[in-house]
Design a protein around this motif. Sequence first.
Motif, PDB file in Angstrom:
ATOM      1  N   PHE A  76     -42.255 -56.654 -10.151  1.00 58.85           N
ATOM      2  CA  PHE A  76     -41.703 -55.396  -9.633  1.00 58.85           C
ATOM      3  C   PHE A  76     -40.181 -55.398  -9.612  1.00 58.85           C
ATOM      4  O   PHE A  76     -39.560 -56.425  -9.358  1.00 58.85           O
ATOM      5  N   PHE A  77     -39.614 -54.221  -9.858  1.00 59.14           N
ATOM      6  CA  PHE A  77     -38.162 -54.076  -9.773  1.00 59.14           C
ATOM      7  C   PHE A  77     -37.735 -54.191  -8.312  1.00 59.14           C
ATOM      8  O   PHE A  77     -38.458 -53.763  -7.404  1.00 59.14           O
ATOM      9  N   LYS A  78     -36.525 -54.741  -8.083  1.00 64.71           N
ATOM     10  CA  LYS A  78     -35.984 -54.780  -6.733  1.00 64.71           C
ATOM     11  C   LYS A  78     -35.613 -53.364  -6.320  1.00 64.71           C
ATOM     12  O   LYS A  78     -35.252 -52.551  -7.167  1.00 64.71           O
ATOM     13  N   GLU A 118     -44.259 -53.163 -14.953  1.00 69.35           N
ATOM     14  CA  GLU A 118     -44.251 -53.894 -13.687  1.00 69.35           C
ATOM     15  C   GLU A 118     -45.477 -54.794 -13.570  1.00 69.35           C
ATOM     16  O   GLU A 118     -45.415 -55.896 -13.034  1.00 69.35           O
ATOM     17  N   GLU A 119     -46.575 -54.315 -14.120  1.00 74.46           N
ATOM     18  CA  GLU A 119     -47.816 -55.099 -14.067  1.00 74.46           C
ATOM     19  C   GLU A 119     -47.631 -56.442 -14.753  1.00 74.46           C
ATOM     20  O   GLU A 119     -48.081 -57.481 -14.290  1.00 74.46           O
ATOM     21  N   ASN A 120     -46.905 -56.417 -15.857  1.00 75.42           N
ATOM     22  CA  ASN A 120     -46.734 -57.637 -16.641  1.00 75.42           C
ATOM     23  C   ASN A 120     -45.512 -58.455 -16.229  1.00 75.42           C
ATOM     24  O   ASN A 120     -45.558 -59.677 -16.214  1.00 75.42           O
ATOM     25  N   ASP A 134     -34.794 -50.999 -20.220  1.00 75.76           N
ATOM     26  CA  ASP A 134     -35.954 -50.986 -19.308  1.00 75.76           C
ATOM     27  C   ASP A 134     -36.740 -49.700 -19.413  1.00 75.76           C
ATOM     28  O   ASP A 134     -37.887 -49.619 -18.983  1.00 75.76           O
ATOM     29  N   LEU A 135     -36.090 -48.661 -19.931  1.00 75.62           N
ATOM     30  CA  LEU A 135     -36.712 -47.340 -19.864  1.00 75.62           C
ATOM     31  C   LEU A 135     -37.847 -47.197 -20.874  1.00 75.62           C
ATOM     32  O   LEU A 135     -37.682 -47.558 -22.034  1.00 75.62           O
ATOM     33  N   PRO A 136     -38.987 -46.652 -20.418  1.00 75.96           N
ATOM     34  CA  PRO A 136     -40.078 -46.448 -21.376  1.00 75.96           C
ATOM     35  C   PRO A 136     -39.827 -45.248 -22.281  1.00 75.96           C
ATOM     36  O   PRO A 136     -40.446 -45.105 -23.310  1.00 75.96           O
TER      37      PRO A 136
END
Length: 203
Positions: free
Chosen positions: A148-150, A143-145, A159-161
Amino acid sequence: MEIKKFYIFPKPFWNSLIEVNISNLQKECYEIRKNIPSKNKSNLGQNSYHSPNLCNFKNPPEILKLMKQITKRIQAIHQESRRENVRLVDFWININGKGGSNVPHTHPGAKYSGVFYIKVPQEMKGGNLLFLKDYNERFLQSEENMGFFKQGYKFLPNDLPKIPVKPEEKLLIVFPSWLPHSVEPNDIDEERISLSFNYILFR
Ligand SMILES: [Fe+2]
């Protein structure tokens, strides 16, 4: 306006069920724990047992049968597109009691690594195998880069880490050795037993 979305660079992992005598295997693992001192590697938790490399020991019959079956499958995975043979260089058992886990790691020097589940508690809590994005990729998609997700956005696999894989007795998971992974803490009193391994290539 039409916009198409594509995903690139997927990472492989493989799974297969192996028919073995699971109760004999469990007994053999407890015998090994009784006779061979634990070695600490990526294991955490006071109740964890990590055997040394069992290639260097005389192994009991069910474990030998299992290793033959695993080798057969890894050979098939590799030879789907490549010419070399695979060779087992390292395998060990993990017995994770309550709180036992493995910190994120890779298996440097090997080509194929994986795990086979020998004992999985019925009421398992935690204890999943987690495949992890590497640090750089994780940051780039953070999100920092990226922003932010809606609210209400549903995570897509890309998307999952981390991607969890649920252990199951007799289940073999194979992955490229460079793929970062960890094991969630076992949250219950019953022990979980797994066998991990490394294969290299030879011509
Ligand atoms: Fe590992």
